[in-house]
Write a protein that holds these residues in place. Structure first.
Motif, PDB file in Angstrom:
ATOM      1  N   ALA A   5      -3.840   8.076  -3.992  1.00 38.04           N
ATOM      2  CA  ALA A   5      -4.907   7.276  -4.595  1.00 38.04           C
ATOM      3  C   ALA A   5      -5.389   6.131  -3.702  1.00 38.04           C
ATOM      4  N   HIS A   6      -4.649   5.834  -2.645  1.00 37.79           N
ATOM      5  CA  HIS A   6      -4.973   4.637  -1.853  1.00 37.79           C
ATOM      6  C   HIS A   6      -5.168   4.944  -0.370  1.00 37.79           C
ATOM      7  N   GLY A   7      -5.402   6.206  -0.053  1.00 42.52           N
ATOM      8  CA  GLY A   7      -5.646   6.547   1.335  1.00 42.52           C
ATOM      9  C   GLY A   7      -4.511   6.084   2.234  1.00 42.52           C
ATOM     10  N   HIS A   8      -4.888   5.507   3.381  1.00 45.20           N
ATOM     11  CA  HIS A   8      -3.908   5.014   4.354  1.00 45.20           C
ATOM     12  C   HIS A   8      -3.669   3.501   4.218  1.00 45.20           C
ATOM     13  N   MET A   9      -3.859   2.962   3.016  1.00 42.59           N
ATOM     14  CA  MET A   9      -3.701   1.527   2.825  1.00 42.59           C
ATOM     15  C   MET A   9      -2.301   1.039   3.196  1.00 42.59           C
ATOM     16  N   ALA A  10      -1.302   1.928   3.151  1.00 40.05           N
ATOM     17  CA  ALA A  10       0.061   1.534   3.508  1.00 40.05           C
ATOM     18  C   ALA A  10       0.154   1.041   4.948  1.00 40.05           C
ATOM     19  N   LEU A  11      -0.819   1.387   5.788  1.00 39.98           N
ATOM     20  CA  LEU A  11      -0.824   0.897   7.167  1.00 39.98           C
ATOM     21  C   LEU A  11      -1.064  -0.614   7.237  1.00 39.98           C
ATOM     22  N   THR A  12      -1.535  -1.207   6.158  1.00 41.10           N
ATOM     23  CA  THR A  12      -1.846  -2.644   6.150  1.00 41.10           C
ATOM     24  C   THR A  12      -0.951  -3.425   5.196  1.00 41.10           C
ATOM     25  N   LEU A  13       0.021  -2.763   4.565  1.00 44.71           N
ATOM     26  CA  LEU A  13       0.871  -3.407   3.562  1.00 44.71           C
ATOM     27  C   LEU A  13       2.341  -3.125   3.846  1.00 44.71           C
ATOM     28  N   THR A  14       3.191  -4.073   3.475  1.00 41.56           N
ATOM     29  CA  THR A  14       4.615  -3.807   3.530  1.00 41.56           C
ATOM     30  C   THR A  14       4.962  -2.797   2.439  1.00 41.56           C
ATOM     31  N   ALA A  15       6.132  -2.171   2.567  1.00 47.09           N
ATOM     32  CA  ALA A  15       6.556  -1.194   1.564  1.00 47.09           C
ATOM     33  C   ALA A  15       6.650  -1.837   0.191  1.00 47.09           C
ATOM     34  N   LEU A  16       7.091  -3.102   0.146  1.00 47.40           N
ATOM     35  CA  LEU A  16       7.211  -3.811  -1.130  1.00 47.40           C
ATOM     36  C   LEU A  16       5.836  -4.052  -1.743  1.00 47.40           C
ATOM     37  N   ALA A  17       4.873  -4.449  -0.916  1.00 53.71           N
ATOM     38  CA  ALA A  17       3.518  -4.686  -1.425  1.00 53.71           C
ATOM     39  C   ALA A  17       2.868  -3.386  -1.869  1.00 53.71           C
ATOM     40  N   TYR A  18       3.126  -2.295  -1.136  1.00 45.61           N
ATOM     41  CA  TYR A  18       2.544  -1.008  -1.518  1.00 45.61           C
ATOM     42  C   TYR A  18       3.115  -0.535  -2.845  1.00 45.61           C
ATOM     43  N   ALA A  19       4.378  -0.872  -3.099  1.00 48.44           N
ATOM     44  CA  ALA A  19       5.010  -0.480  -4.362  1.00 48.44           C
ATOM     45  C   ALA A  19       4.340  -1.143  -5.566  1.00 48.44           C
TER      46      ALA A  19
END
Length: 352
Positions: free
Chosen positions: A54-68
């Motif tokens: 649902a969020h594309g490659h947004m994890a490339l700009t967020l920590t794992a905790l923030a992505y959670a």
């Protein structure tokens, strides 16, 4: 330029990031956050099924905790597959192994391409001096991720300073440009509150409501609605009620301003005068412009504007006014108001 069979730089909504800093002005919380938002938007625009899809490659700009916080499905960093697919005993096995290998290679290559593009955008938006601590003597930033750069900027430059908090508080008192909808006032309040929360010095809802009221009252456009607001119990002076009350009031004001033959100025002229005693109630007002009277404008130090009335600003006249009400007359003067405003106007002064 194409960076992958499935990705082009033109796919990014933000083709170029806004500057984060200059050689003389270092990064700030506000500029880093703005860059973070732009990078997140770009990353999210490149689809992948990884991390829930649902969020594309947004994890490339967020920590794992923030992505959670935005996805219940973790984003798994792709690993490069072997150079060649594993062998198969039969043709169907060979075909399937080739298909899986190509899929894994495409996922990995896309991940790398998007990260490289985001990293380059960030590097282009900031002088190297602010990120040089991450650069390798030989390879420079080739082994540095976009998230590495963002984390460095947040750690070193992302603390909100007291002066920024004070400036943010004062931003709530920015005068309303009445050519824009009243929602622009609500937006500046919401943004100031959000900034103050990030700075661990939250602006109270009551303080934001008071600031918003003063901005609207100072505009002189919704005097009767301001009076109605002051009559409401203080317990009902919530931000939600404030926005609803004045949103409806401005809708009616705009309808009135565009209908009727008397014109907008005559509507204002028919509004009861607002005196200092009327507006003081329980508020501590930083503005000095809330007094309306019929004082003569014959003083040589005063100028006249059809929309705003008389003022001591010699550059503010009917002809030079930048926030003209509907029906504004550029040829109106103090001796011939042409039905314009009769109030005295001064520039707003936010609290120090």
């Amino acid at each position: 330029m194409s960076t992958s069979a499935h990705f082009k730089l033109s796919d990014f909504p933000h083709k170029v990031l806004d500057p984060i800093a200059t050689l003389t002005v270092p990064p700030t919380y506000a500029t880093i956050k703005h860059a973070q938002r732009q990078l997140m938007t770009n990353a999210a625009a490149i689809p992948t099924l990884n991390g829930g899809g649902a969020h594309g490659h947004m994890a490339l700009t967020l920590t794992a905790l923030a992505y959670a916080d935005i996805s219940d499905v973790p984003f798994v960093i792709p690993v490069a597959p072997p150079a060649n697919p594993p062998p198969g005993a039969t043709q169907p096995q060979i075909t399937e192994n080739n298909r899986v290998h190509q899929r894994d290679a495409d996922i990995y290559n896309l991940y790398v391409a998007v990260n490289n593009a985001l990293r380059q955008q960030l590097l282009d938006a900031i002088p190297r001096i602010y990120v040089r601590a991450l650069a390798h003597p030989m390879f420079e930033f080739s082994n540095v991720t976009c998230l590495d750069l963002l984390s460095h900027l947040w750690t070193k430059y992302g603390t909100i300073k007291p002066a920024e908090l004070q400036k943010n508080f004062q931003s709530m008192f920015t005068p309303w440009n009445t050519t824009e909808p009243i929602e622009s006032v609500f937006l500046q309040l919401d943004e100031a509150i959000a900034f103050s929360v990030d700075g661990n010095d939250p602006i109270s809802e009551a303080a934001a409501v008071r600031a918003g009221y003063e901005v609207i009252a100072h505009s002189g456009l919704l005097l009767l609605d301001c009076k109605e607001w002051r009559k409401l119990p203080l317990a009902s002076h919530t931000l939600a009620n404030f926005q609803q009350h004045f949103s409806l009031a401005d809708d009616d004001r705009r309808l009135t301003a565009t209908t009727g033959s008397l014109g907008y100025a005559n509507v204002l002229a028919a509004t009861p005068s607002l005196t200092p005693a009327t507006v003081s109630d329980t508020l501590s007002l930083p503005f000095s412009a809330l007094s309306v009277s019929q004082t003569s404008v014959s003083s040589p130090d005063m100028t006249y504007c059809w929309t705003h009335g008389t003022s001591k600003n010699r550059r503010h006249t009917s002809a030079t006014c930048k926030n003209k009400a509907p029906g504004h007359r550029d040829d109106a003067t103090a001796t011939n108001t042409l039905g314009g405003s009769t109030k005295i106007w001064t520039a707003p002064k936010p609290p120090k």
